[in-house]
Design an enzyme around this catalytic site. Structure first.
Site, PDB file in Angstrom:
ATOM      1  N   GLY A  12       0.817  -1.214   0.000  1.00 51.10           N
ATOM      2  CA  GLY A  12       0.000   0.000   0.000  1.00 51.10           C
ATOM      3  C   GLY A  12       0.850   1.262   0.000  1.00 51.10           C
ATOM      4  CG  ASP A  32       6.728  -6.197  -3.000  1.00 51.85           C
ATOM      5  OD1 ASP A  32       6.619  -7.312  -2.458  1.00 51.85           O
ATOM      6  OD2 ASP A  32       6.200  -5.170  -2.537  1.00 51.85           O
ATOM      7  CG  LEU A  50      12.902  -8.413   1.284  1.00 55.12           C
ATOM      8  CD1 LEU A  50      12.043  -7.595   2.245  1.00 55.12           C
ATOM      9  CD2 LEU A  50      14.081  -7.592   0.782  1.00 55.12           C
ATOM     10  N   GLY A  70       9.945  -3.175   2.592  1.00 53.40           N
ATOM     11  CA  GLY A  70       9.554  -4.568   2.325  1.00 53.40           C
ATOM     12  C   GLY A  70       9.344  -5.382   3.586  1.00 53.40           C
ATOM     13  CB  SER A  73       2.643  -4.244   6.083  1.00 52.77           C
ATOM     14  OG  SER A  73       1.423  -4.651   5.521  1.00 52.77           O
ATOM     15  CG  HIS A 111       1.686  -1.673  15.358  1.00 55.11           C
ATOM     16  ND1 HIS A 111       0.611  -1.560  16.210  1.00 55.11           N
ATOM     17  CD2 HIS A 111       1.279  -1.215  14.139  1.00 55.11           C
ATOM     18  CE1 HIS A 111      -0.422  -1.061  15.520  1.00 55.11           C
ATOM     19  NE2 HIS A 111      -0.041  -0.849  14.276  1.00 55.11           N
ATOM     20  CE1 TYR A 134       4.676  -4.764  10.427  1.00 57.23           C
ATOM     21  CE2 TYR A 134       3.377  -3.587  12.066  1.00 57.23           C
ATOM     22  CZ  TYR A 134       4.080  -3.599  10.878  1.00 57.23           C
ATOM     23  OH  TYR A 134       4.190  -2.446  10.145  1.00 57.23           O
ATOM     24  NE  ARG A 172      -4.714   2.255  16.241  1.00 55.62           N
ATOM     25  CZ  ARG A 172      -3.555   2.045  15.612  1.00 55.62           C
ATOM     26  NH1 ARG A 172      -2.422   2.403  16.173  1.00 55.62           N
ATOM     27  NH2 ARG A 172      -3.520   1.450  14.446  1.00 55.62           N
TER      28      ARG A 172
END
Ligand code: 15L
Length: 267
Positions: A12, A32, A50, A70, A73, A111, A134, A172
């Site tokens: 995105g 990607d 990756l 990358g 997500s 996060h 994550y 948020r």
């Protein structure tokens, strides 16, 4: 910067950047694990996983700077996070070092600190408090970046990104919204500013409800143009449609905190 690489081109944020950064540097290589659906014939794109060190070596060859978006997500199973975000991130920094690339801008995330309560304003010198596997992977990426900066002189900027979008999606996001153009500003500081060694910036616009002290980014010239407050009515209308989330609503990471949460039962 003559030639840069941007990983995560099909995601995105990557998809937005492919439009916003067009022509910004003489040469931009996009990469990607899969080809973007809307890839233009004039775009330099290379598929790479990756988790495969050889593939990562090939994509970093000949570039001066990397924007590393990358990886996976959102929250995911450990195997996925391990391969995409932990091994993938290590491979990227190691390949960059071996290839003599000068700079990396690493897309970290809010996060990595999601378990700070919303009542607490945090700066860049606080302990990480990940809210998910994550989030752990993003804290790991920041640590890898610091290591290559301190030990090998790579210039590294970590962007603790809030939420990139056209407008804040809920209450948020009124605190953490990042206008895409402001993200571009932060990336350019990371790629171009003379005085970068290892820096952490919050990826947030000029939001009245901000939980983060972003004075470090402003010190480097960041002047966000987005103001989440202008979208308050629509964000609050969307918030009203969401079910109550006592844990998620208490902490900065929102639903990433309440997902799989069982701390009360354990205590
Ligand atoms: C992130 O780090 C994610 O990549 C994105 O999908 C959103 O969940 C964002 O955080 C958020 O906190 O809104």
């Amino acid at each position: 910067m003559e030639k840069i690489l941007v990983t995560g081109a099909a995601g995105g944020v990557g998809t937005r950047l492919r439009k916003l950064m067009k022509g910004m540097y003489p040469s931009i290589r996009w990469s990607d694990i899969r080809k973007p659906d809307d890839l233009g014939t004039d775009e330099d794109f290379v598929v790479a996983d990756l988790a495969d060190p050889g593939a990562v070596e090939r994509i970093v060859a000949g570039v001066e700077g990397v924007v590393h978006l990358g990886g996976y997500s959102i929250e995911g199973p450990w195997e996925t996070i391990l391969n995409s975000n932990i091994i993938g991130c290590y491979n990227l920094f190691e390949a960059v070092y071996r290839a003599g690339v000068k700079r990396v801008v690493f897309a970290s995330s809010n996060h990595a600190l999601g378990f700070y309560p919303r009542s607490q304003r945090v700066g860049v010198n606080v302990t990480v408090r990940p809210d998910s596997r994550y989030g752990i992977s993003k804290a790991f990426g920041e640590a890898v970046g610091a290591f290559y900066a301190d030990k090998h002189g790579l210039r590294v900027t970590c962007l603790r990104i809030g939420n990139v979008g056209d407008a804040p999606l809920d209450q948020r996001r009124l605190a953490i919204w990042l206008k895409p153009e402001d993200l571009v500003q932060l990336i350019r500081i990371g790629l171009e500013h003379r005085d970068i060694h290892f820096e952490i910036f919050y990826g947030a616009s000029d939001n009245a409800d901000a939980w983060w002290d972003n004075s470090n980014a402003r010190r480097f010239g960041y002047k966000p143009t987005g103001k989440a407050d202008e979208f308050r009515a629509q964000a609050m209308a969307e918030q009203a449609k969401l079910p109550p989330d006592p844990i998620g609503d208490r902490y900065q990471g929102g639903p990433f905190c309440s997902d799989e949460y069982d701390a009360d039962r354990a205590g």
